[in-house]
Design a protein around this motif. Structure first.
Motif, PDB file in Angstrom:
ATOM      1  N   PHE A  54     -93.545-106.601  61.182  1.00 18.70           N
ATOM      2  CA  PHE A  54     -94.005-107.233  62.406  1.00 18.70           C
ATOM      3  C   PHE A  54     -94.180-108.728  62.298  1.00 18.70           C
ATOM      4  O   PHE A  54     -94.819-109.343  63.131  1.00 18.70           O
ATOM      5  N   GLN A  55     -93.592-109.311  61.259  1.00 16.15           N
ATOM      6  CA  GLN A  55     -93.588-110.757  61.208  1.00 16.15           C
ATOM      7  C   GLN A  55     -92.667-111.264  62.314  1.00 16.15           C
ATOM      8  O   GLN A  55     -91.693-110.617  62.660  1.00 16.15           O
ATOM      9  N   PRO A  56     -92.964-112.434  62.886  1.00 18.91           N
ATOM     10  CA  PRO A  56     -92.080-112.990  63.901  1.00 18.91           C
ATOM     11  C   PRO A  56     -90.672-113.156  63.355  1.00 18.91           C
ATOM     12  O   PRO A  56     -90.463-113.186  62.155  1.00 18.91           O
ATOM     13  N   PRO A  57     -89.670-113.277  64.212  1.00 23.49           N
ATOM     14  CA  PRO A  57     -88.289-113.094  63.787  1.00 23.49           C
ATOM     15  C   PRO A  57     -87.673-114.263  63.043  1.00 23.49           C
ATOM     16  O   PRO A  57     -88.160-115.373  63.051  1.00 23.49           O
ATOM     17  N   LEU A  58     -86.544-113.958  62.421  1.00 24.35           N
ATOM     18  CA  LEU A  58     -85.836-114.948  61.625  1.00 24.35           C
ATOM     19  C   LEU A  58     -85.099-115.952  62.486  1.00 24.35           C
ATOM     20  O   LEU A  58     -85.009-117.113  62.162  1.00 24.35           O
ATOM     21  N   MET A  59     -84.538-115.516  63.581  1.00 21.42           N
ATOM     22  CA  MET A  59     -83.616-116.372  64.301  1.00 21.42           C
ATOM     23  C   MET A  59     -84.188-117.022  65.556  1.00 21.42           C
ATOM     24  O   MET A  59     -83.885-118.157  65.839  1.00 21.42           O
ATOM     25  N   ILE A  60     -85.012-116.334  66.315  1.00 20.70           N
ATOM     26  CA  ILE A  60     -85.522-116.882  67.562  1.00 20.70           C
ATOM     27  C   ILE A  60     -86.333-118.141  67.268  1.00 20.70           C
ATOM     28  O   ILE A  60     -87.066-118.222  66.300  1.00 20.70           O
ATOM     29  N   ILE A  61     -86.205-119.127  68.156  1.00 23.53           N
ATOM     30  CA  ILE A  61     -86.844-120.422  67.929  1.00 23.53           C
ATOM     31  C   ILE A  61     -87.832-120.716  69.051  1.00 23.53           C
ATOM     32  O   ILE A  61     -87.604-120.372  70.207  1.00 23.53           O
ATOM     33  N   SER A  62     -88.947-121.343  68.686  1.00 19.37           N
ATOM     34  CA  SER A  62     -90.004-121.689  69.633  1.00 19.37           C
ATOM     35  C   SER A  62     -90.444-123.124  69.393  1.00 19.37           C
ATOM     36  O   SER A  62     -90.184-123.688  68.327  1.00 19.37           O
ATOM     37  N   LEU A  78     -83.252-107.483  63.903  1.00 21.08           N
ATOM     38  CA  LEU A  78     -83.075-106.142  64.435  1.00 21.08           C
ATOM     39  C   LEU A  78     -83.696-105.091  63.514  1.00 21.08           C
ATOM     40  O   LEU A  78     -84.195-104.066  63.966  1.00 21.08           O
ATOM     41  N   LYS A  79     -83.686-105.370  62.235  1.00 24.31           N
ATOM     42  CA  LYS A  79     -84.237-104.412  61.279  1.00 24.31           C
ATOM     43  C   LYS A  79     -85.763-104.416  61.267  1.00 24.31           C
ATOM     44  O   LYS A  79     -86.380-103.557  60.635  1.00 24.31           O
ATOM     45  N   ARG A  80     -86.369-105.372  61.941  1.00 23.79           N
ATOM     46  CA  ARG A  80     -87.830-105.427  61.980  1.00 23.79           C
ATOM     47  C   ARG A  80     -88.365-105.176  63.386  1.00 23.79           C
ATOM     48  O   ARG A  80     -89.516-105.443  63.678  1.00 23.79           O
ATOM     49  N   MET A  81     -87.532-104.629  64.261  1.00 20.30           N
ATOM     50  CA  MET A  81     -87.898-104.450  65.658  1.00 20.30           C
ATOM     51  C   MET A  81     -88.486-103.050  65.889  1.00 20.30           C
ATOM     52  O   MET A  81     -88.065-102.320  66.779  1.00 20.30           O
ATOM     53  N   PHE A  82     -89.446-102.664  65.053  1.00 21.48           N
ATOM     54  CA  PHE A  82     -89.964-101.301  65.123  1.00 21.48           C
ATOM     55  C   PHE A  82     -91.489-101.286  65.005  1.00 21.48           C
ATOM     56  O   PHE A  82     -92.071-102.083  64.274  1.00 21.48           O
ATOM     57  N   PRO A  83     -92.138-100.334  65.685  1.00 20.90           N
ATOM     58  CA  PRO A  83     -93.582-100.149  65.472  1.00 20.90           C
ATOM     59  C   PRO A  83     -93.810 -99.416  64.150  1.00 20.90           C
ATOM     60  O   PRO A  83     -92.909 -98.758  63.631  1.00 20.90           O
ATOM     61  N   VAL A 114     -77.798-101.007  62.070  1.00 17.89           N
ATOM     62  CA  VAL A 114     -77.809-102.438  62.371  1.00 17.89           C
ATOM     63  C   VAL A 114     -76.630-103.133  61.696  1.00 17.89           C
ATOM     64  O   VAL A 114     -75.925-103.944  62.308  1.00 17.89           O
ATOM     65  N   ASP A 115     -76.400-102.817  60.429  1.00 20.26           N
ATOM     66  CA  ASP A 115     -75.294-103.448  59.700  1.00 20.26           C
ATOM     67  C   ASP A 115     -73.946-103.147  60.351  1.00 20.26           C
ATOM     68  O   ASP A 115     -73.080-104.007  60.430  1.00 20.26           O
ATOM     69  N   GLU A 116     -73.781-101.936  60.832  1.00 20.22           N
ATOM     70  CA  GLU A 116     -72.489-101.524  61.368  1.00 20.22           C
ATOM     71  C   GLU A 116     -72.296-101.931  62.830  1.00 20.22           C
ATOM     72  O   GLU A 116     -71.198-102.269  63.245  1.00 20.22           O
ATOM     73  N   TYR A 117     -73.359-101.884  63.615  1.00 12.89           N
ATOM     74  CA  TYR A 117     -73.238-102.066  65.062  1.00 12.89           C
ATOM     75  C   TYR A 117     -73.890-103.338  65.588  1.00 12.89           C
ATOM     76  O   TYR A 117     -73.783-103.637  66.771  1.00 12.89           O
ATOM     77  N   GLY A 118     -74.576-104.095  64.715  1.00  8.26           N
ATOM     78  CA  GLY A 118     -75.375-105.219  65.186  1.00  8.26           C
ATOM     79  C   GLY A 118     -74.591-106.285  65.934  1.00  8.26           C
ATOM     80  O   GLY A 118     -75.056-106.816  66.947  1.00  8.26           O
ATOM     81  N   TYR A 121     -93.292 -97.182  74.836  1.00  7.41           N
ATOM     82  CA  TYR A 121     -94.272 -98.265  74.957  1.00  7.41           C
ATOM     83  C   TYR A 121     -94.503 -98.931  73.609  1.00  7.41           C
ATOM     84  O   TYR A 121     -94.605-100.162  73.511  1.00  7.41           O
ATOM     85  N   GLN A 122     -94.592 -98.128  72.553  1.00  2.02           N
ATOM     86  CA  GLN A 122     -94.839 -98.687  71.225  1.00  2.02           C
ATOM     87  C   GLN A 122     -93.647 -99.515  70.744  1.00  2.02           C
ATOM     88  O   GLN A 122     -93.823-100.578  70.143  1.00  2.02           O
ATOM     89  N   ALA A 123     -92.437 -99.037  71.015  1.00  4.88           N
ATOM     90  CA  ALA A 123     -91.247 -99.801  70.649  1.00  4.88           C
ATOM     91  C   ALA A 123     -91.177-101.105  71.443  1.00  4.88           C
ATOM     92  O   ALA A 123     -90.810-102.163  70.913  1.00  4.88           O
ATOM     93  N   TYR A 124     -91.541-101.038  72.706  1.00  7.17           N
ATOM     94  CA  TYR A 124     -91.565-102.228  73.559  1.00  7.17           C
ATOM     95  C   TYR A 124     -92.589-103.245  73.047  1.00  7.17           C
ATOM     96  O   TYR A 124     -92.311-104.447  72.983  1.00  7.17           O
ATOM     97  N   THR A 125     -93.760-102.746  72.643  1.00  7.28           N
ATOM     98  CA  THR A 125     -94.792-103.636  72.104  1.00  7.28           C
ATOM     99  C   THR A 125     -94.291-104.358  70.861  1.00  7.28           C
ATOM    100  O   THR A 125     -94.484-105.573  70.705  1.00  7.28           O
ATOM    101  N   ALA A 126     -93.652-103.620  69.952  1.00  7.13           N
ATOM    102  CA  ALA A 126     -93.121-104.236  68.741  1.00  7.13           C
ATOM    103  C   ALA A 126     -92.081-105.295  69.085  1.00  7.13           C
ATOM    104  O   ALA A 126     -92.038-106.372  68.476  1.00  7.13           O
ATOM    105  N   ALA A 127     -91.241-105.017  70.086  1.00  3.41           N
ATOM    106  CA  ALA A 127     -90.227-105.989  70.486  1.00  3.41           C
ATOM    107  C   ALA A 127     -90.861-107.223  71.113  1.00  3.41           C
ATOM    108  O   ALA A 127     -90.393-108.344  70.905  1.00  3.41           O
ATOM    109  N   LEU A 128     -91.936-107.035  71.887  1.00  2.00           N
ATOM    110  CA  LEU A 128     -92.628-108.184  72.475  1.00  2.00           C
ATOM    111  C   LEU A 128     -93.187-109.100  71.390  1.00  2.00           C
ATOM    112  O   LEU A 128     -93.112-110.325  71.493  1.00  2.00           O
TER     113      LEU A 128
END
Length: 812
Positions: free
Chosen positions: A25-33, A559-564, A588-592, A783-790
């Motif tokens: 649940f660490q913030p992501p590698l690529m998205i920038i703020s 994508l590999k960390r987008m889970f509750p 993720v590796d195959e379809y990402g 809902y839990q998956a959505y929360t993790a993605a948020l």
């Protein structure tokens, strides 16, 4: 219709590779703020403003000192100064990164000024953090850049405004500083492999010369700049005055069209006189001597454009503000528009309408006549709008991935300006700005300290919108002001007879020496792994962040960390269980890559849309474990069971997707399958569909399997289903999170519901807009998956705890 039996495998836990939950649940590698995340940046009342967070942080750029990219004496100043309205607004990492170097000070230092009692005025902070970021921007596209946070507040003052825990964590978070940033040490410290994550607190903004601000920079090394901007097959047309439609399929952000003079503009496209898609506009023509530049983008279901016309080599804005397309809900209705206007292959038409060109190589080609793409544009100074066919080869198609020059991007390098080796900017236009300021100074002002004269330069720039806007697009090749090895060449002219300190010798004889002594206390770059004596490519930091925030390409690590950590499941009777989540990382590796392309194609490109899409897709595939539904023989829709990232189910949905993709399906067969599905659904058995299977040709059976096994099909089918079900509409609404609980044994397990996301889940479940939550399979887990993605994707959404207090991280 959608299945009510998808999601969890009844009665057993989902198995998969074991992973460390603490890293999920660490913030992501690529998205920038941006480095500040004010709460007023989460929403906007302006429907055309597609990045309210950046609009809010833009207001923190100081208008009285620290202008990018030049100082008052023509030295480079390749950073900017930011100061929020509240001292307690913390400085945050803009992206996941590696710590290159840092410095933590116990107290501030003096720049030589004294207080009334004669004691040194401790008015400057020397704390800093330097980060290295490596991110993905597309298929095979990795960019490396650095961010610098300078003048971080000293420990003494920091403890006064924002006391930290007495037992700080070893690794930082979005709510507390790590121990290594709370331990003052002598001099510059090497990063030593330390990692930080987007939104992690790095400290609080301090002062320099008594002026409160954060000095903020973003730059690239020469090697990294060449690697991304000049990569074979992906050459970026940064600043190119005659851009071409790129051969590369690298596309992101807004679309841009370069239209040569002489083109006719029509009031209604030929053959579409009665079409609801083309409200009548005003016919006209472009002068043969002029050139038109058009920006187009979608936001919250609407399509917006801006236009510029080039006359005698100069650009003139025709649209002071973005203009909404005359066809309402253009993007929300894009699927139907493509289906009606491009019957041979609506999927290709969908890309033409969104990008101006077809990016997918898997689709059947359209002829020139079949590819016509009429869009509304503003084409004269009176605001007249008409339609033009952008599919013409003569019209160049670009995106933000190309850094178009008419959006202000310009390289300031040795190739186009007479650089001095001493780090002084001799670019004529910047030099003229400084000269204008100097000429306006009074004798008294010329006696003021150098940073005071800096203020006058900044005030001039901020009082001239055209100058300020142009400077934001400059990408400058220059040495760093934090490299002490260049001090003599960089500053020596200040001490010459006609230099700043040379002209002050009679009343400030030690001015230059004191200045150099103070500057050296701030500098550090020659003590880092970047080394001394180099030039870098600098960007206006907020312009860089705003630009790359449009990319939204998710790295595999993200994508590999987008889970509750756990998921709720209804067990026997009224019992609930909470099971650990074990995602299938190989998916993720195959379809990402194809999943990213599908999100790009179907406009799943905002944090809320991505969170809503992935919150459903990740749960529907049982945490990416199954791209074909488990135990399908038991389902009433067998063999048309769920496949792909949104588990395409029932023959009608498959047929609809194939026709959208330009494939022919016999209407008689489609009708037979539709009737068999109706009977099977009504009888709660698959007998009618199994009987109809004998009449399904092998080609369709192969296509059906492809939805689960082929990367493009699995991803593209999910995007198409998202588009025709109109899931984007509820996904665009603010989450409005509500903390709820389920009793799991003796424990009360929290989760966060959201009415807009519930509408998305209901819509995905049935295939058309719906607010019926009762029949949604696995709603709590969604809902839990959505929360993790948020948590991963958004800037600053808050989660209520058990007492109603708003927190940056949810209760898991």
């Amino acid at each position: 219709m959608r299945s009510a039996t998808r999601g969890y495998v009844a009665g057993r836990a989902i198995t998969g590779p074991q992973i460390d939950d603490s890293s999920l649940f660490q913030p992501p590698l690529m998205i920038i703020s941006p480095p500040f995340l004010p709460q007023n940046g989460l929403t906007s009342t302006d429907p055309a403003k597609d990045d309210p967070m950046m609009d809010a942080v833009d207001q923190f750029e100081l208008g009285h000192h620290g202008v990018y990219p030049i100082a008052f004496d023509r030295r480079w100043h390749c950073g900017m100064h930011l100061a929020p309205t509240e001292q307690t607004e913390c400085v945050r990492a803009i992206a996941d990164g590696e710590v290159i170097a840092y410095r933590v000070s116990q107290k501030a230092i003096s720049d030589g000024q004294t207080k009334r009692d004669g004691s040194p005025d401790l008015n400057s902070n020397i704390g800093f953090v330097l980060l290295k970021h490596k991110t993905d921007t597309g298929e095979g596209r990795t960019i490396t850049f650095y961010s610098l946070y300078m003048h971080l507040l000293d420990i003494n003052n920091q403890q006064r405004i924002a006391p930290q825990p007495t037992n700080p964590p070893a690794v930082g978070t979005s709510s507390a500083l790590p121990a290594w940033l709370l331990s003052p040490a002598d001099g510059v410290q090497a990063g030593g492999g330390k990692k930080v994550y987007r939104k992690d607190i790095l400290g609080y903004w301090g002062h320099c010369h008594g002026q409160p601000h954060l000095h903020f920079e973003i730059f690239m090394t020469e090697e990294d700049f060449r690697a991304w901007f000049s990569q074979a097959g992906h050459t970026v047309q940064l600043g190119e005055k005659n851009p071409a439609t790129p051969v590369s399929k690298d596309y992101w952000g807004h679309s841009y069209f370069v239209i040569q003079g002489g083109e006719a503009i029509v009031s209604v496209p030929p053959g579409h006189d009665r079409s609801p898609y083309f409200p009548p506009l005003i016919a006209g023509a472009l002068s043969a001597q002029n050139k038109l530049y058009v920006e187009a983008y979608f936001y919250k279901g609407q399509r917006y454009t801006r236009s510029w016309i080039e006359k005698n080599g100069k650009l003139e804005a025709l649209t002071p503000a973005p203009v909404r397309d005359p066809y309402a809900d253009y993007e929300y209705k894009l699927y139907q528009r493509a289906t009606d206007l491009y019957p041979k292959c609506p999927s290709a038409g969908y890309e033409l309408l969104r990008f101006g060109r077809v990016l997918s190589t898997e689709l059947p080609a359209l002829s020139r006549a079949e590819s016509r793409t009429w869009i509304a544009i503003t084409y004269d100074a009176n605001g007249a709008q008409g339609y033009i066919d952008i599919s013409q080869d003569a019209i160049k198609k670009l995106s933000d991935a190309d850094f178009p020059f008419f959006m202000g991007w310009q390289k300031i390098a040795e190739a186009n300006t007479p650089f001095s080796q001493d780090g002084v900017c001799d670019f004529d236009e910047l030099r003229r700005i400084v000269d204008l300021v100097e000429e306006s100074e009074t004798p008294e002002q010329r006696r003021e300290a150098e940073y005071k004269q800096e203020d006058q330069l900044t005030a001039y720039v901020y009082g001239n919108d055209a100058v300020r806007g142009k400077l934001r697009g400059f990408v400058c090749h220059a040495p760093s002001e934090w490299d002490a090895s260049g001090n003599e060449s960089r500053y020596s002219r200040l001490n010459q007879a006609d230099g700043f300190f040379g002209k002050r010798k009679n009343f400030d004889p030690q001015g230059y020496e004191n200045f150099i002594r103070f500057v050296r206390q701030l500098q550090f770059l020659d003590q880092t792994s970047l080394g001394p004596g180099k030039k870098f490519w600098f960007f206006h930091p907020l312009a860089f962040i705003r630009h790359f925030r449009k990319c939204r390409w998710l790295s595999f690590a993200e994508l590999k960390r987008m889970f509750p950590p756990t998921a709720l499941r209804k067990a026997a009777g009224s019992q609930w269980v909470s099971e650990p989540v074990h995602p299938q990382m190989n998916t993720v590796d195959e379809y990402g890559i194809e999943l990213n392309k599908a999100m790009r194609k179907f406009g799943i490109g905002t944090s809320l849309r991505q969170a809503a899409f992935l919150g459903n897709a990740i749960q529907e595939t049982q945490w990416l474990r199954l791209l074909a539904e488990g135990a399908p023989q038991q389902s009433r829709y067998f063999p048309w069971f769920g496949r792909g990232f949104l588990q395409l189910t029932w023959p009608d949905n498959y047929v609809r997707y194939w026709r959208f993709s330009g494939r022919q399906v016999d209407q008689a067969l489609a009708s037979r399958l539709h009737e068999a599905a109706r009977v099977s659904d009504q009888a709660r058995t698959n007998a009618a569909l199994v009987a109809a299977e004998a009449h399904v040709p092998s080609t369709l059976k192969s296509w059906r399997d492809d939805v689960a096994t082929k990367k493009f099909e699995a991803s593209d089918s999910a995007g198409a289903y998202w588009a025709w079900s109109d899931a984007a509409r509820p996904a665009d609404q603010p989450p409005i999170l509500r903390r709820e609980t389920k009793q799991v044994g003796n424990t009360s397990k929290p989760f966060y519901s959201s009415e807009p996301f519930g509408s998305v889940a209901a819509t995905v479940n049935v295939g058309y807009p719906s607010n019926s939550f009762a029949a949604i399979n696995g709603l709590q887990a969604r809902y839990q998956a959505y929360t993790a993605a948020l948590v991963m994707l958004t800037d600053g959404i808050r989660f209520p705890d058990a007492h109603g207090a708003q927190k940056e991280l949810p209760d898991w």
